[in-house]
Motif scaffolding. Structure first.
Motif, PDB file in Angstrom:
ATOM      1  N   MET A 173       0.825  -1.211   0.000  1.00  0.00           N
ATOM      2  CA  MET A 173       0.000   0.000   0.000  1.00  0.00           C
ATOM      3  C   MET A 173       0.856   1.256   0.000  1.00  0.00           C
ATOM      4  O   MET A 173       0.583   2.222  -0.727  1.00  0.00           O
ATOM      5  N   ALA A 174       1.905   1.259   0.806  1.00  0.00           N
ATOM      6  CA  ALA A 174       2.768   2.438   0.907  1.00  0.00           C
ATOM      7  C   ALA A 174       3.451   2.726  -0.422  1.00  0.00           C
ATOM      8  O   ALA A 174       3.520   3.886  -0.864  1.00  0.00           O
ATOM      9  N   SER A 175       3.957   1.684  -1.075  1.00  0.00           N
ATOM     10  CA  SER A 175       4.671   1.899  -2.339  1.00  0.00           C
ATOM     11  C   SER A 175       3.713   2.343  -3.442  1.00  0.00           C
ATOM     12  O   SER A 175       4.044   3.244  -4.234  1.00  0.00           O
ATOM     13  N   LYS A 176       2.540   1.739  -3.509  1.00  0.00           N
ATOM     14  CA  LYS A 176       1.567   2.124  -4.537  1.00  0.00           C
ATOM     15  C   LYS A 176       1.028   3.535  -4.288  1.00  0.00           C
ATOM     16  O   LYS A 176       0.864   4.323  -5.218  1.00  0.00           O
ATOM     17  N   ALA A 177       0.749   3.853  -3.016  1.00  0.00           N
ATOM     18  CA  ALA A 177       0.251   5.195  -2.684  1.00  0.00           C
ATOM     19  C   ALA A 177       1.292   6.253  -3.026  1.00  0.00           C
ATOM     20  O   ALA A 177       0.952   7.336  -3.530  1.00  0.00           O
ATOM     21  N   ALA A 178       2.566   5.953  -2.777  1.00  0.00           N
ATOM     22  CA  ALA A 178       3.641   6.905  -3.096  1.00  0.00           C
ATOM     23  C   ALA A 178       3.712   7.144  -4.600  1.00  0.00           C
ATOM     24  O   ALA A 178       3.868   8.292  -5.058  1.00  0.00           O
ATOM     25  N   ALA A 179       3.582   6.077  -5.380  1.00  0.00           N
ATOM     26  CA  ALA A 179       3.613   6.211  -6.839  1.00  0.00           C
ATOM     27  C   ALA A 179       2.424   7.030  -7.334  1.00  0.00           C
ATOM     28  O   ALA A 179       2.560   7.890  -8.219  1.00  0.00           O
ATOM     29  N   VAL A 180       1.260   6.795  -6.756  1.00  0.00           N
ATOM     30  CA  VAL A 180       0.058   7.540  -7.145  1.00  0.00           C
ATOM     31  C   VAL A 180       0.187   9.008  -6.742  1.00  0.00           C
ATOM     32  O   VAL A 180      -0.146   9.906  -7.524  1.00  0.00           O
ATOM     33  N   GLY A 226      -0.983  -7.297 -16.427  1.00  0.00           N
ATOM     34  CA  GLY A 226      -0.609  -6.025 -17.025  1.00  0.00           C
ATOM     35  C   GLY A 226       0.476  -5.320 -16.243  1.00  0.00           C
ATOM     36  O   GLY A 226       0.741  -5.649 -15.083  1.00  0.00           O
ATOM     37  N   ASP A 227       1.099  -4.338 -16.867  1.00  0.00           N
ATOM     38  CA  ASP A 227       2.138  -3.542 -16.233  1.00  0.00           C
ATOM     39  C   ASP A 227       1.500  -2.394 -15.451  1.00  0.00           C
ATOM     40  O   ASP A 227       0.546  -1.775 -15.922  1.00  0.00           O
ATOM     41  N   GLU A 228       2.047  -2.100 -14.270  1.00  0.00           N
ATOM     42  CA  GLU A 228       1.508  -1.023 -13.435  1.00  0.00           C
ATOM     43  C   GLU A 228       1.390   0.284 -14.206  1.00  0.00           C
ATOM     44  O   GLU A 228       0.421   1.036 -14.043  1.00  0.00           O
ATOM     45  N   ALA A 229       2.373   0.569 -15.066  1.00  0.00           N
ATOM     46  CA  ALA A 229       2.376   1.837 -15.794  1.00  0.00           C
ATOM     47  C   ALA A 229       1.119   2.017 -16.635  1.00  0.00           C
ATOM     48  O   ALA A 229       0.651   3.141 -16.837  1.00  0.00           O
ATOM     49  N   ALA A 230       0.560   0.915 -17.126  1.00  0.00           N
ATOM     50  CA  ALA A 230      -0.650   1.002 -17.950  1.00  0.00           C
ATOM     51  C   ALA A 230      -1.840   1.515 -17.156  1.00  0.00           C
ATOM     52  O   ALA A 230      -2.756   2.141 -17.703  1.00  0.00           O
ATOM     53  N   ALA A 231      -1.832   1.243 -15.845  1.00  0.00           N
ATOM     54  CA  ALA A 231      -2.985   1.585 -15.009  1.00  0.00           C
ATOM     55  C   ALA A 231      -2.816   2.895 -14.239  1.00  0.00           C
ATOM     56  O   ALA A 231      -3.778   3.358 -13.622  1.00  0.00           O
ATOM     57  N   VAL A 232      -1.634   3.485 -14.255  1.00  0.00           N
ATOM     58  CA  VAL A 232      -1.428   4.722 -13.493  1.00  0.00           C
ATOM     59  C   VAL A 232      -2.389   5.832 -13.932  1.00  0.00           C
ATOM     60  O   VAL A 232      -2.964   6.524 -13.080  1.00  0.00           O
ATOM     61  N   PRO A 233      -2.613   6.054 -15.236  1.00  0.00           N
ATOM     62  CA  PRO A 233      -3.563   7.101 -15.631  1.00  0.00           C
ATOM     63  C   PRO A 233      -4.971   6.867 -15.089  1.00  0.00           C
ATOM     64  O   PRO A 233      -5.626   7.814 -14.616  1.00  0.00           O
ATOM     65  N   VAL A 234      -5.467   5.626 -15.138  1.00  0.00           N
ATOM     66  CA  VAL A 234      -6.813   5.389 -14.610  1.00  0.00           C
ATOM     67  C   VAL A 234      -6.807   5.445 -13.082  1.00  0.00           C
ATOM     68  O   VAL A 234      -7.802   5.863 -12.471  1.00  0.00           O
TER      69      VAL A 234
END
Length: 303
Positions: free
Chosen positions: A17-24, A69-77
């Motif tokens: 959660m921490a790593s994904k939240a930081a990326a977002v 899928g790759d995380e980068a594909a979902a960052v915009p959504v």
């Protein structure tokens, strides 16, 4: 409270959660640079970058990864669903809606910037969400990006968030049964969580069957989120919640604890967790671990 099991030894949901939240958070910051007119953009950034658990963006990223899928594909959504969610919070707090003065432990947007600017900031965030998907999904097949746009639009409009909010406001002070309460929260809360997961699964290349399975999972955790929210509203203080506690009771709104009792609401929450986890059984266990733990995280949250 749901008990941890041996999966905790090999998967740290807290770190995930921490790593994904930081990326977002980084992506959201870059998506809305400071510019003229400063008053509007400051208002948008004030709420968009205010923190929070980032459950919806993480849900989109995890669903994308579940499909391979790759995380980068979902960052915009992921960013787009958070923009929509932030819009809904700004508008929900307005004097014509719930008239709240505190959100995430600080003044609500309209208190800080004025009602007219807050209203326009919410509108601008909604528009930015769709622009962000359209521009940001350049590496995703056009049909998938278009489907994500349609899914998100459906979640916000007359078949989603707006419908739930209208029925919620119309039901204040009136006797409301469980079917109406379910309608309100399926549309007002669960629908956007559902769209987050579905959009992630779509851009991640999921099959129709996989996407619908994730939709059912997310519908359950969306309702779970609201059930727990209702329980916390009557069992926690404003300081613990970071927003005004007891507002639903004061407004004579129907809630799950009001209709089922606190124990009954918690029992329903346990059913929703079990149902959500059961939907994940068809997927690879390692890839499904984030979504499985996300359901438990929502069930066990304390604020």
């Amino acid at each position: 409270m749901l008990q941890a099991n041996k999966e905790e030894d090999v998967f740290s949901f807290e770190q995930y959660m921490a790593s994904k939240a930081a990326a977002v958070n980084e992506a959201l910051d870059l998506s809305l640079p400071l510019r003229y007119p400063e008053g509007l953009v400051d208002s948008m950034r004030y709420s968009l970058l205010a923190g929070g658990k980032r459950v919806r963006p993480v849900l989109a990223l995890a669903a994308c990864e579940l499909m391979g899928g790759d995380e980068a594909a979902a960052v915009p959504v992921a960013c787009a669903v958070e923009m929509v969610h932030t819009m809904s919070l700004i508008h929900d707090d307005l004097p014509c809606m719930d008239d709240d003065g505190t959100r995430r432990g600080r003044p609500t947007n309209h208190v800080a910037f004025g009602v007219s600017t807050a209203l326009l900031a919410g509108d601008a965030l909604l528009a930015l969400a769709f622009e962000h998907v359209a521009r940001g999904c350049a590496g995703v097949p056009a049909a998938r990006a278009l489907r994500a746009v349609a899914e998100l639009g459906s979640a916000v409009g007359a078949d989603g968030l707006a419908a739930g909010q209208v029925v919620d406001l119309a039901s204040e002070g009136s006797p409301v049964g469980l079917p109406t309460l379910e309608y309100i929260h399926v549309h007002k809360t669960a629908r956007l969580l559902e769209a987050s997961a579905v959009c992630g699964a779509v851009v991640g290349g999921g099959t129709e069957e996989e996407i619908e399975t994730i939709r059912r999972y997310a519908r359950r955790i969306g309702l779970l989120f609201q059930v727990i929210d209702d329980v916390l509203d009557v069992t926690c203080s404003s300081e613990q919640l970071g927003k005004t506690a007891g507002k639903d009771l004061e407004a004579d709104k129907a809630t799950y604890p009001k209709l089922l009792g606190v124990d009954g609401a918690r029992a329903y929450a346990a059913e929703l967790v079990a149902g959500a986890e059961a939907e994940l059984d068809r997927f690879d266990a390692d890839r499904a671990a984030p979504l499985r733990h996300l359901a438990r995280f929502i069930a066990n949250r304390q604020y």
